[in-house]
Design a protein around this motif. Sequence first.
Motif, PDB file in Angstrom:
ATOM      1  N   GLY A 110      25.970   6.259  -4.824  1.00 39.27           N
ATOM      2  CA  GLY A 110      25.662   5.123  -5.677  1.00 39.27           C
ATOM      3  C   GLY A 110      24.246   4.611  -5.577  1.00 39.27           C
ATOM      4  N   HIS A 111      23.630   4.704  -4.395  1.00 33.47           N
ATOM      5  CA  HIS A 111      22.322   4.076  -4.200  1.00 33.47           C
ATOM      6  C   HIS A 111      21.571   4.785  -3.084  1.00 33.47           C
ATOM      7  N   VAL A 112      20.278   4.972  -3.293  1.00 29.09           N
ATOM      8  CA  VAL A 112      19.391   5.548  -2.279  1.00 29.09           C
ATOM      9  C   VAL A 112      18.345   4.513  -1.906  1.00 29.09           C
ATOM     10  N   TYR A 113      18.138   4.333  -0.598  1.00 28.78           N
ATOM     11  CA  TYR A 113      17.096   3.450  -0.077  1.00 28.78           C
ATOM     12  C   TYR A 113      16.055   4.330   0.596  1.00 28.78           C
ATOM     13  N   PHE A 114      14.827   4.210   0.157  1.00 28.82           N
ATOM     14  CA  PHE A 114      13.765   5.094   0.640  1.00 28.82           C
ATOM     15  C   PHE A 114      12.721   4.312   1.425  1.00 28.82           C
ATOM     16  N   ALA A 115      12.417   4.806   2.632  1.00 31.84           N
ATOM     17  CA  ALA A 115      11.380   4.196   3.470  1.00 31.84           C
ATOM     18  C   ALA A 115      10.027   4.752   3.065  1.00 31.84           C
ATOM     19  N   SER A 116       9.302   3.995   2.251  1.00 32.58           N
ATOM     20  CA  SER A 116       7.947   4.352   1.863  1.00 32.58           C
ATOM     21  C   SER A 116       6.974   3.708   2.845  1.00 32.58           C
ATOM     22  N   THR A 117       5.701   3.764   2.534  1.00 30.59           N
ATOM     23  CA  THR A 117       4.703   3.174   3.421  1.00 30.59           C
ATOM     24  C   THR A 117       3.982   2.013   2.747  1.00 30.59           C
ATOM     25  N   GLY A 118       3.955   0.897   3.410  1.00 32.48           N
ATOM     26  CA  GLY A 118       3.160  -0.232   2.931  1.00 32.48           C
ATOM     27  C   GLY A 118       1.820  -0.285   3.629  1.00 32.48           C
ATOM     28  N   GLY A 119       1.694   0.522   4.679  1.00 29.31           N
ATOM     29  CA  GLY A 119       0.468   0.494   5.460  1.00 29.31           C
ATOM     30  C   GLY A 119      -0.674   1.275   4.839  1.00 29.31           C
ATOM     31  N   ALA A 120      -0.365   2.216   3.934  1.00 24.56           N
ATOM     32  CA  ALA A 120      -1.424   3.076   3.399  1.00 24.56           C
ATOM     33  C   ALA A 120      -1.361   3.257   1.891  1.00 24.56           C
ATOM     34  N   ILE A 121      -0.248   2.877   1.274  1.00 26.74           N
ATOM     35  CA  ILE A 121      -0.045   3.229  -0.127  1.00 26.74           C
ATOM     36  C   ILE A 121      -0.941   2.457  -1.085  1.00 26.74           C
ATOM     37  N   TYR A 122      -1.405   1.272  -0.679  1.00 28.52           N
ATOM     38  CA  TYR A 122      -2.238   0.465  -1.574  1.00 28.52           C
ATOM     39  C   TYR A 122      -3.700   0.900  -1.564  1.00 28.52           C
ATOM     40  N   GLY A 123      -4.107   1.606  -0.514  1.00 24.54           N
ATOM     41  CA  GLY A 123      -5.476   2.104  -0.478  1.00 24.54           C
ATOM     42  C   GLY A 123      -6.507   1.023  -0.229  1.00 24.54           C
ATOM     43  N   PRO A 124      -7.796   1.377  -0.313  1.00 26.42           N
ATOM     44  CA  PRO A 124      -8.881   0.423  -0.009  1.00 26.42           C
ATOM     45  C   PRO A 124      -9.261  -0.423  -1.232  1.00 26.42           C
ATOM     46  N   GLN A 125      -8.607  -1.558  -1.385  1.00 24.12           N
ATOM     47  CA  GLN A 125      -8.889  -2.429  -2.526  1.00 24.12           C
ATOM     48  C   GLN A 125      -9.501  -3.768  -2.111  1.00 24.12           C
ATOM     49  N   ASP A 126      -9.755  -3.929  -0.803  1.00 26.66           N
ATOM     50  CA  ASP A 126     -10.435  -5.117  -0.286  1.00 26.66           C
ATOM     51  C   ASP A 126      -9.708  -6.413  -0.633  1.00 26.66           C
ATOM     52  N   LYS A 127      -8.386  -6.405  -0.503  1.00 23.11           N
ATOM     53  CA  LYS A 127      -7.589  -7.605  -0.728  1.00 23.11           C
ATOM     54  C   LYS A 127      -7.167  -8.216   0.603  1.00 23.11           C
ATOM     55  N   ALA A 128      -6.971  -9.530   0.615  1.00 21.26           N
ATOM     56  CA  ALA A 128      -6.496 -10.187   1.827  1.00 21.26           C
ATOM     57  C   ALA A 128      -5.087  -9.733   2.166  1.00 21.26           C
ATOM     58  N   GLU A 129      -4.260  -9.541   1.140  1.00 18.03           N
ATOM     59  CA  GLU A 129      -2.919  -9.006   1.322  1.00 18.03           C
ATOM     60  C   GLU A 129      -2.492  -8.331   0.020  1.00 18.03           C
ATOM     61  N   TYR A 130      -1.444  -7.517   0.133  1.00 19.72           N
ATOM     62  CA  TYR A 130      -1.032  -6.702  -1.007  1.00 19.72           C
ATOM     63  C   TYR A 130       0.396  -7.034  -1.412  1.00 19.72           C
ATOM     64  N   ALA A 131       0.594  -7.283  -2.706  1.00 21.23           N
ATOM     65  CA  ALA A 131       1.912  -7.537  -3.268  1.00 21.23           C
ATOM     66  C   ALA A 131       2.397  -6.303  -4.011  1.00 21.23           C
ATOM     67  N   GLU A 132       3.686  -6.279  -4.307  1.00 18.95           N
ATOM     68  CA  GLU A 132       4.281  -5.138  -4.995  1.00 18.95           C
ATOM     69  C   GLU A 132       3.686  -4.938  -6.386  1.00 18.95           C
TER      70      GLU A 132
END
Length: 309
Positions: free
Chosen positions: A109-131
């Motif tokens: 019925g449902h798959v939960y996938f562990a992605s990465t929040g530590g590297a997926i946003y890349g170098p965008q020079d933000k204080a923090e990253y939202a979805e």
Amino acid sequence: MARALVVGANGFIGSHLVDALVGAGHAVRAFDRFSSSKPTFRSQGVEVVQGEFLSRADLESAVTGQDVVFHFLSTTTPATAEADPTLDIRTNVAQTVELLEACVAAGVGHVYFASTGGAIYGPQDKAEYAETDRALPISPYAIGKLTIEHYLSYFRAKHGLQSTVLRVSNPYGTRQRPNRKQGLIPIALRQIALGQPVIRFGDGTMVRDYVYVEDLVHMIVPFVGRETEYRLYNLGSGIGHSVNEVFASLRTVVGREFAIDERPKPPTFVDRVVLDTSRFRAEFGETRLTSLDEGVRLTYEEIRSHPDD
């Protein structure tokens, strides 16, 4: 109560997730190679399925009869993926597609996938990253994770397989294997326990969002059986710590100074990644967070007793 399969159940996060799911009353099937002498999770009553992630037949057998699947296994680390980018494509990406095909065939019925929040946003020079921020990864490991996220969208559109992407920040804690060369805190603590210099890439100003593993899995378990507003969530502490701040915590915990081996920062390292977790908190409420010093202490107690592992 759900019938829940954890793929990567003998790994760092997966073993803690098994314990948390059992504690919440779910019937858990644990899939992994189980190359060590015994499972690293602590719970009783878990159905242990030994198999190879790279075997289609093993995956098909593992997903049979399951309501939800947690995909928390990776065949690479950021370092190994960078050393051979094709390895991530040939193993993680390709085999995850086979896992998803097996889930469709088995009626999961449902798959939960562990992605990465530590590297997926890349170098965008933000204080923090939202979805809602763009994902602009520059490392093979994160590129592979984003590719899998897109395949989850494809399987939802094509086959109706529901899924949730969990972009995890920088988890650390007990049962993390320092010899896998992933995770600043356990690697540094092991070096200290062995009386060796601690490696620091760059000048120590890189900032990451560190989350203690037991806090993380207690964020994940409430997703099971819940109709959520979104299909993508950042999971982390929402607090940034520089490498130098982490080293200060290590000194506090171990009670002594240690040598530092400074090396050039790899070009694919991002200077600052802190996750905006407001989406998760608005829907699930606040989560108790273990302080950095306390998390480091708990991790060090385990590593100090088995520094050669």
